[in-house]
Design an enzyme around this catalytic site. Structure first.
Site, PDB file in Angstrom:
ATOM      1  N   ARG A 181      97.282  -1.146  -3.114  1.00  0.00           N
ATOM      2  CA  ARG A 181      98.079  -0.920  -4.255  1.00  0.00           C
ATOM      3  C   ARG A 181      98.267  -2.085  -5.320  1.00  0.00           C
ATOM      4  O   ARG A 181      97.786  -1.684  -6.457  1.00  0.00           O
ATOM      5  CB  ARG A 181      99.500  -0.628  -3.720  1.00  0.00           C
ATOM      6  CG  ARG A 181      99.806   0.845  -3.340  1.00  0.00           C
ATOM      7  CD  ARG A 181     101.287   0.910  -3.520  1.00  0.00           C
ATOM      8  NE  ARG A 181     101.505   2.464  -2.991  1.00  0.00           N
ATOM      9  CZ  ARG A 181     101.721   3.594  -3.701  1.00  0.00           C
ATOM     10  NH1 ARG A 181     101.122   3.532  -4.848  1.00  0.00           N
ATOM     11  NH2 ARG A 181     101.741   4.865  -3.109  1.00  0.00           N
ATOM     12  N   ASP A 232      85.427  -0.931  15.304  1.00  0.00           N
ATOM     13  CA  ASP A 232      84.952  -2.229  15.805  1.00  0.00           C
ATOM     14  C   ASP A 232      84.756  -1.598  17.350  1.00  0.00           C
ATOM     15  O   ASP A 232      85.594  -0.693  18.027  1.00  0.00           O
ATOM     16  CB  ASP A 232      86.499  -2.932  16.049  1.00  0.00           C
ATOM     17  CG  ASP A 232      86.679  -3.810  14.968  1.00  0.00           C
ATOM     18  OD1 ASP A 232      85.845  -3.852  14.028  1.00  0.00           O
ATOM     19  OD2 ASP A 232      87.643  -4.648  14.753  1.00  0.00           O
ATOM     20  N   GLY A 284      94.917  -2.298  10.043  1.00  0.00           N
ATOM     21  CA  GLY A 284      96.175  -1.749  10.462  1.00  0.00           C
ATOM     22  C   GLY A 284      96.439  -0.229  10.629  1.00  0.00           C
ATOM     23  O   GLY A 284      97.142   0.398  10.989  1.00  0.00           O
ATOM     24  N   GLY A 313      95.327  -6.091  13.539  1.00  0.00           N
ATOM     25  CA  GLY A 313      95.382  -6.041  15.227  1.00  0.00           C
ATOM     26  C   GLY A 313      96.877  -5.689  15.427  1.00  0.00           C
ATOM     27  O   GLY A 313      97.288  -5.894  16.469  1.00  0.00           O
ATOM     28  N   LYS A 324      81.089 -10.013  12.707  1.00  0.00           N
ATOM     29  CA  LYS A 324      81.707 -11.134  12.067  1.00  0.00           C
ATOM     30  C   LYS A 324      81.471 -12.476  12.174  1.00  0.00           C
ATOM     31  O   LYS A 324      80.904 -12.834  13.379  1.00  0.00           O
ATOM     32  CB  LYS A 324      83.270 -10.897  12.564  1.00  0.00           C
ATOM     33  CG  LYS A 324      83.916  -9.837  11.953  1.00  0.00           C
ATOM     34  CD  LYS A 324      85.278  -9.844  12.619  1.00  0.00           C
ATOM     35  CE  LYS A 324      85.921  -8.281  12.460  1.00  0.00           C
ATOM     36  NZ  LYS A 324      86.201  -7.827  11.247  1.00  0.00           N
ATOM     37  N   GLY A 344      90.031  -1.094  13.565  1.00  0.00           N
ATOM     38  CA  GLY A 344      89.626  -2.204  14.344  1.00  0.00           C
ATOM     39  C   GLY A 344      90.036  -2.038  15.641  1.00  0.00           C
ATOM     40  O   GLY A 344      89.343  -1.230  16.499  1.00  0.00           O
ATOM     41  N   SER A 345      91.297  -2.373  15.975  1.00  0.00           N
ATOM     42  CA  SER A 345      91.779  -2.002  17.233  1.00  0.00           C
ATOM     43  C   SER A 345      92.435  -0.651  17.357  1.00  0.00           C
ATOM     44  O   SER A 345      92.639  -0.232  18.581  1.00  0.00           O
ATOM     45  CB  SER A 345      93.089  -2.860  17.385  1.00  0.00           C
ATOM     46  OG  SER A 345      92.895  -4.147  16.911  1.00  0.00           O
TER      47      SER A 345
END
Lengths: 193, 298
Positions: free
Chosen positions: B168, B27, B217, B156, B84, B238-239
């Site tokens: 999983r 990102d 995550g 996030g 996005k 992402g973050s």
């Protein structure tokens, strides 16, 4: 005979699958020391910028050039072709620079311009189902390079001695004829060594 | 171009995602971050206005990014650029397609525009990636025309637990479907809410018809390697990069750990060289129900 597929990133699995389909022992290559017992090496489709950085990070540039100098064949598809080229338009430096040609990256445009088409490839097929994804073009070839296929008059597959390349993805279909051509090159090189 | 040329086919759209395998998609919110990501070895960048952790903080309605940011990022790098669109907002998606974005993420990170329907993605020339928590959701998205999947995780948060749960879950459901007898498949399709034909395909091949990345995550090199071990084809961060204390080093380390996910000496080396802490993580049970992004999408 054993052929490696450089597995730093990209469509590795597909190349391994086609080689196995042809009855050739195939291995994913991530480290220098794996080059020793290989007879040929494939550079898959993926992101050439990423692969170029990782090739340098893991000190693979010179070992692969040595591998080439020993007369062992190389095949590059799409991003792999860019890795082989002597010159890359709009880039600071080439990567392996083992083919006397200039390439232009993303030469057809962005992803929405990616396409599939029937293609005639010299010595391989006149009806090859070729998949072009953000594909490069070969904009200039040296005297030693033999042109194998063209799209709209632009070069999309070529061979120079023991090095073969295509700007499309023969690994994305089940048609193994392009890989068979490369396997034959490797077999001939093994016989000569 | 000759009539022989076909654009926007499944092969071309899914093939684009195949080329991203084993790579990291990062990102970015501007050209400068895009260049850092490219230099670190990202296989693509996701252009947005705010990374997910900032979307959480800002609250309100999160929409498609300012198109000037998308344009700026496209001009800055030669690797593919993704962007996005809100769930169901096919006009945002058409705008991104018209700009020449390489991949669209119909994303739960943004506020949904439609609470019933997703975008009819098969109608587009540009390929789409969508999030999923389980096999039924994954196959509904493929049925609508998604050419790539990713876990939803919980964006996030810097907490890998939800991405692990989703990966999983999908892998275990794939194994179950593969082992079923053919006459059990229709009822399974009904229970999962998955298109029967796609379920049949999984029964026969033992794998999803498109590439499946991890997302939601990932904060450390070890997180990325963990997701690769669990069967991810690659990783979205992402973050996790630009909210860490040293984005350049985190970006490079996560790329290396994704390539060499089973080389633990390498993971030790890159983890020691991070030069700062990862983003601050959030405990999932502390999130208010309305703040759980993974519940968005149907």
């Amino acid at each position: 005979m054993k052929i490696g597929v450089l597995a730093l990133q990209g469509a590795v699995r597909e190349h391994l699958h086609l080689l196995e389909k042809l009855g050739v022992e195939a291995v994913a290559v991530k480290k220098q020391e794996q080059l020793q017992d290989l007879d040929g090496l494939i550079f898959p489709g993926g992101e050439s910028t990423t692969m170029g950085k990782l090739i340098r990070k893991y000190d693979l540039l010179e070992p692969i050039r040595d591998f080439y100098r020993e007369g062992k064949p190389l095949l590059g598809t799409c991003a792999g072709l860019i890795l082989l080229a002597g010159q890359i338009e709009d880039a600071d430096e080439p990567h392996l620079a083992v083919m006397d040609m200039t390439v232009k990256r993303n030469a057809f445009g962005r992803q929405v311009d990616s396409f599939e088409a029937k293609l005639a490839i010299k010595e391989v097929a006149d009806d090859f189902h070729a998949v072009f994804i953000r594909a490069p073009l070969i904009t200039h070839v040296g005297k030693e390079v033999e042109v194998l296929a063209e799209v709209n008059g632009e070069v999309v597959a070529a061979r120079q001695g023991n090095v073969l390349c295509a700007s499309f993805h023969p690994e994305l279909t089940d048609d193994a004829r392009f890989h068979q051509f490369f396997v034959n090159m490797v077999r001939e090189a093994v016989a000569l060594r | 171009m000759s009539q022989n040329h076909q654009v926007g086919t499944d092969l071309v759209k899914r093939g684009m995602a195949e080329m991203q395998k084993g790579g990291v998609i990062m990102d970015v919110v501007n050209a400068e971050q895009a260049k850092i990501a490219e230099a670190a070895g990202a296989v693509a960048v996701m252009a947005l206005e705010r990374v997910p952790s900032d979307i959480r903080k800002a609250g309100g309605v999160a929409r498609m990014a300012d198109l000037r940011i998308v344009e700026e990022v496209m001009a800055a790098v030669s690797i593919p650029v993704m962007a996005k669109a809100r769930i169901g907002h096919f006009v945002e998606a058409r705008a991104l397609e018209a700009m020449g974005v390489d991949y669209i993420d119909e994303s739960e990170v943004l506020t949904p525009a439609d609470e019933v329907y997703h975008i009819d993605k098969a109608q587009f020339t540009v390929p789409f990636v969508c999030g999923a928590r389980n096999l039924g959701e994954a196959l509904r998205r493929v049925g609508e025309g998604a050419s790539m999947l990713r876990t939803k995780g919980e964006p996030g948060t810097g907490n890998i637990v939800e991405a692990v749960r989703h990966m999983r879950m999908m892998q275990s459901q794939i194994r179950k479907v593969q082992g079923m007898s053919r006459d059990e498949l229709m009822t399974e399709a009904k229970d999962l809410g998955a298109p029967y034909e796609l379920l049949l395909q999984i029964h026969e091949t033992g794998k999803l018809p498109v590439v499946n990345f991890a997302a939601g995550g990932v904060a450390t090199p070890a997180d990325a390697a963990l997701m690769m071990h669990l069967g991810s084809d690659g990783v979205f961060v992402g973050s996790g990069i630009f909210k860490s204390e040293n984005p350049e080093k985190f970006a490079r380390a996560i790329v290396e750990a994704t390539t060499h996910y089973n080389d633990y000496d390498l993971i030790v080396r890159v983890s020691k060289e991070l030069g700062g802490s990862p983003m601050t993580g959030l405990e999932i049970s502390k999130l208010r129900p309305e703040d759980r992004m993974q519940e968005r999408g149907w």
